[in-house]
Design an enzyme around this catalytic site. Structure first.
Site, PDB file in Angstrom:
ATOM      1  N   ALA A  69       0.851  -1.187   0.000  1.00  0.00           N
ATOM      2  CA  ALA A  69       0.000   0.000   0.000  1.00  0.00           C
ATOM      3  C   ALA A  69       0.891   1.243   0.000  1.00  0.00           C
ATOM      4  O   ALA A  69       2.087   1.151   0.275  1.00  0.00           O
ATOM      5  CB  ALA A  69      -0.886  -0.005   1.249  1.00  0.00           C
ATOM      6  N   GLN A  71       0.932   3.589   2.092  1.00  0.00           N
ATOM      7  CA  GLN A  71       1.441   3.846   3.444  1.00  0.00           C
ATOM      8  C   GLN A  71       2.086   2.591   4.041  1.00  0.00           C
ATOM      9  O   GLN A  71       2.055   2.376   5.254  1.00  0.00           O
ATOM     10  CB  GLN A  71       0.321   4.379   4.338  1.00  0.00           C
ATOM     11  N   SER A  72       2.654   1.760   3.201  1.00  0.00           N
ATOM     12  CA  SER A  72       3.274   0.519   3.658  1.00  0.00           C
ATOM     13  C   SER A  72       4.483   0.777   4.555  1.00  0.00           C
ATOM     14  O   SER A  72       5.456   1.417   4.136  1.00  0.00           O
ATOM     15  CB  SER A  72       3.696  -0.304   2.443  1.00  0.00           C
ATOM     16  N   ASN A  73       4.409   0.253   5.777  1.00  0.00           N
ATOM     17  CA  ASN A  73       5.567   0.311   6.678  1.00  0.00           C
ATOM     18  C   ASN A  73       6.664  -0.613   6.183  1.00  0.00           C
ATOM     19  O   ASN A  73       7.849  -0.348   6.371  1.00  0.00           O
ATOM     20  CB  ASN A  73       5.167  -0.121   8.093  1.00  0.00           C
ATOM     21  N   ALA A  75       7.349  -1.260   3.029  1.00  0.00           N
ATOM     22  CA  ALA A  75       8.065  -0.592   1.939  1.00  0.00           C
ATOM     23  C   ALA A  75       9.096   0.386   2.493  1.00  0.00           C
ATOM     24  O   ALA A  75      10.244   0.427   2.040  1.00  0.00           O
ATOM     25  CB  ALA A  75       7.065   0.131   1.028  1.00  0.00           C
TER      26      ALA A  75
END
Ligand SMILES: *Cc1c(COP(=O)(O)O)cnc(C)c1O
Length: 324
Positions: A69, A71-73, A75
Site C-alpha cells: 500500500a 502507506q506501507s511500513n 516498503a
C-alpha cells in the site's frame, strides 16, 4: 541463527505498562517494543528483512523489488534496509502518485527508493513486468512479497520468540496472552513456529486487520502455508491445526486502512496513559481489540497480557484528519 543481515537493534525492550495496568486491573499489561527496532523509525518488518536481505545477498542480487500500500511500513523499512546494504530499491505501490507524498511514502522517497505506482490493484503481472524490466537493464532483482511474508521472512519472528523467552526469563515473568496485529501472515507464522521451538508460553491472540474477501485466500491459509514451508528450516515437526491459526475477527469490518473512531480511541488511550504512539492501520486496531477483550473480562482476571507493538508511527501523519 547466522543467516541474518543485521539491520536493527535487538533485543527490543519489553516492559510493563503501569498506568494502563491500573486502569484495567486486575490485568497486568506489558508491551514488546518492536516499534523500536531502530530501522528508520522501527517496526516488525525489520526482523523479516534481516533474513530476506541475507537471502538476496546469498543469491548475489543487487536490487530489491517489493510491493504494498502507499502507506506501507514494510516498503519504508525495505527502502531503509536497501540504503544500509547498498542495494537498489524498487517499490510497487498501490494507487496514483499523490501531489504531496506524506507519511511512509515520503520517508521511502527520502530513503532513495524508486517508486512505481500500480493503480487500483497490484497485479502479479505488474510485478513480473517490473522484474523483467530490471533484468533487461542488467540488474539482478530479488523479490520480496507484500509484508515480507514468506518462509524466509517469518524466520525473523521465530528468532523473536527466542529473544522474548530470554527476556521474560530474566525478569522472572510469564505471559498468559500475546496480542498482535496480523495482516500478511509472516509475523503470525513466525510466532507460531518460534513459540513451539523455544517453548514460549502464552496464547497467541492475532487480531485480523484486513477484512476477508471472498475472492482472496483467507489469512489462516496463508499463515498455514508459510508455517508448513518454514517448518523444515526450523526443525519443527508438529502438525499445526485450524485452532492454532484462530484469528480474532470482527475488528476488521471497516476494511484495510480505513480509520474509525476505534483506532483513534486506542491511539489516544495509549498515548495519554503511557506516552507511546500506535499506528492507525495495524496496532491501533489490534490494541483496540485487546482493550475490548479486557473490558469484557474475556481473559481470566489477573492474567498477564503482552501487546506486541509492531510499529507504524509514520502512517499517523497520512491519517492526521482521522486521528486528531
Ligand atoms: C506489517 C505490519 C503488521 C502485520 O504484520 P504481518 O506480518 O504482515 O501480518 C502489523 N503492524 C504493523 C505496524 C505493520 O507494518
Amino acid at each position: 541463527m547466522s543467516n541474518r543481515y543485521p539491520l536493527g537493534f535487538f533485543p527490543t525492550p519489553v516492559h510493563k505498562l503501569n498506568n494502563l495496568s491500573r486502569v484495567y486491573q486486575p490485568y497486568e499489561i506489558y508491551i514488546k517494543r518492536d516499534d523500536q527496532t531502530g530501522l528508520a523509525s522501527g517496526g516488525n518488518k525489520t526482523r523479516k528483512l534481516e533474513y530476506l536481505l541475507q537471502e538476496a545477498f546469498d543469491q548475489e542480487c543487487d536490487t530489491i523489488v517489493t510491493a504494498g500500500a502507499q502507506q506501507s511500513n514494510h516498503a519504508r523499512q525495505t527502502a531503509a534496509a536497501c540504503a544500509i546494504a547498498g542495494l537498489e530499491c524498487h517499490l510497487l505501490l498501490k494507487g496514483e502518485a499523490p501531489g504531496q507524498p506524506n507519511g511512509n511514502l515520503l520517508l521511502s522517497l527520502i530513503l532513495g527508493a524508486k517508486v512505481h505506482y500500480a493503480g487500483e490493484k497490484i497485479r502479479d503481472e505488474q510485478v513480473e513486468q517490473l522484474m523483467k524490466d530490471l533484468f533487461l537493464l542488467g540488474k539482478k532483482p530479488y523479490f520480496i512479497p507484500i509484508g515480507g511474508s514468506n518462509p524466509t521472512g517469518a524466520l525473523g519472528f521465530v528468532e523473536a520468540c527466542r529473544e522474548l523467552k530470554q527476556q521474560l526469563q530474566q525478569q522472572d515473568l510469564k505471559m498468559d496472552y500475546i496480542f498482535f496485529a496480523s495482516c500478511s501472515g509472516g509475523t503470525q507464522a513466525g510466532l507460531l513456529l518460534g513459540k513451539e521451538k523455544y517453548g514460549l508460553e502464552g496464547t497467541l491472540m492475532p487480531v485480523s486487520i484486513q477484512k476477508p474477501e471472498l475472492d482472496e485466500t483467507p489469512l489462516e491459509l496463508l499463515v498455514l502455508d508459510i508455517v508448513n514451508l518454514a517448518k523444515p528450516v526450523t526443525g519443527i515437526e508438529r502438525v499445526f491445526l485450524a485452532e492454532d491459526l484462530a484469528l480474532i475477527r470482527g475488528y476488521d469490518e471497516a476494511g484495510y486502512g480505513v480509520v474509525t473512531p476505534q483506532e483513534k480511541k486506542a491511539i489516544h488511550e495509549l498515548a495519554r496513559s503511557e506516552g507511546i504512539f500506535l499506528d492507525p492501520v495495524y496496532t491501533g486496531r489490534a490494541f483496540f481489540a485487546m482493550m475490548d477483550y479486557l473490558q469484557k473480562g474475556l481473559p481470566e482476571p489477573g492474567s498477564k497480557i503482552l501487546f506486541w507493538h509492531t510499529g507504524g508511527l509514520p502512517a499517523i501523519f497520512a491519517y492526521a484528519d482521522k486521528i486528531q
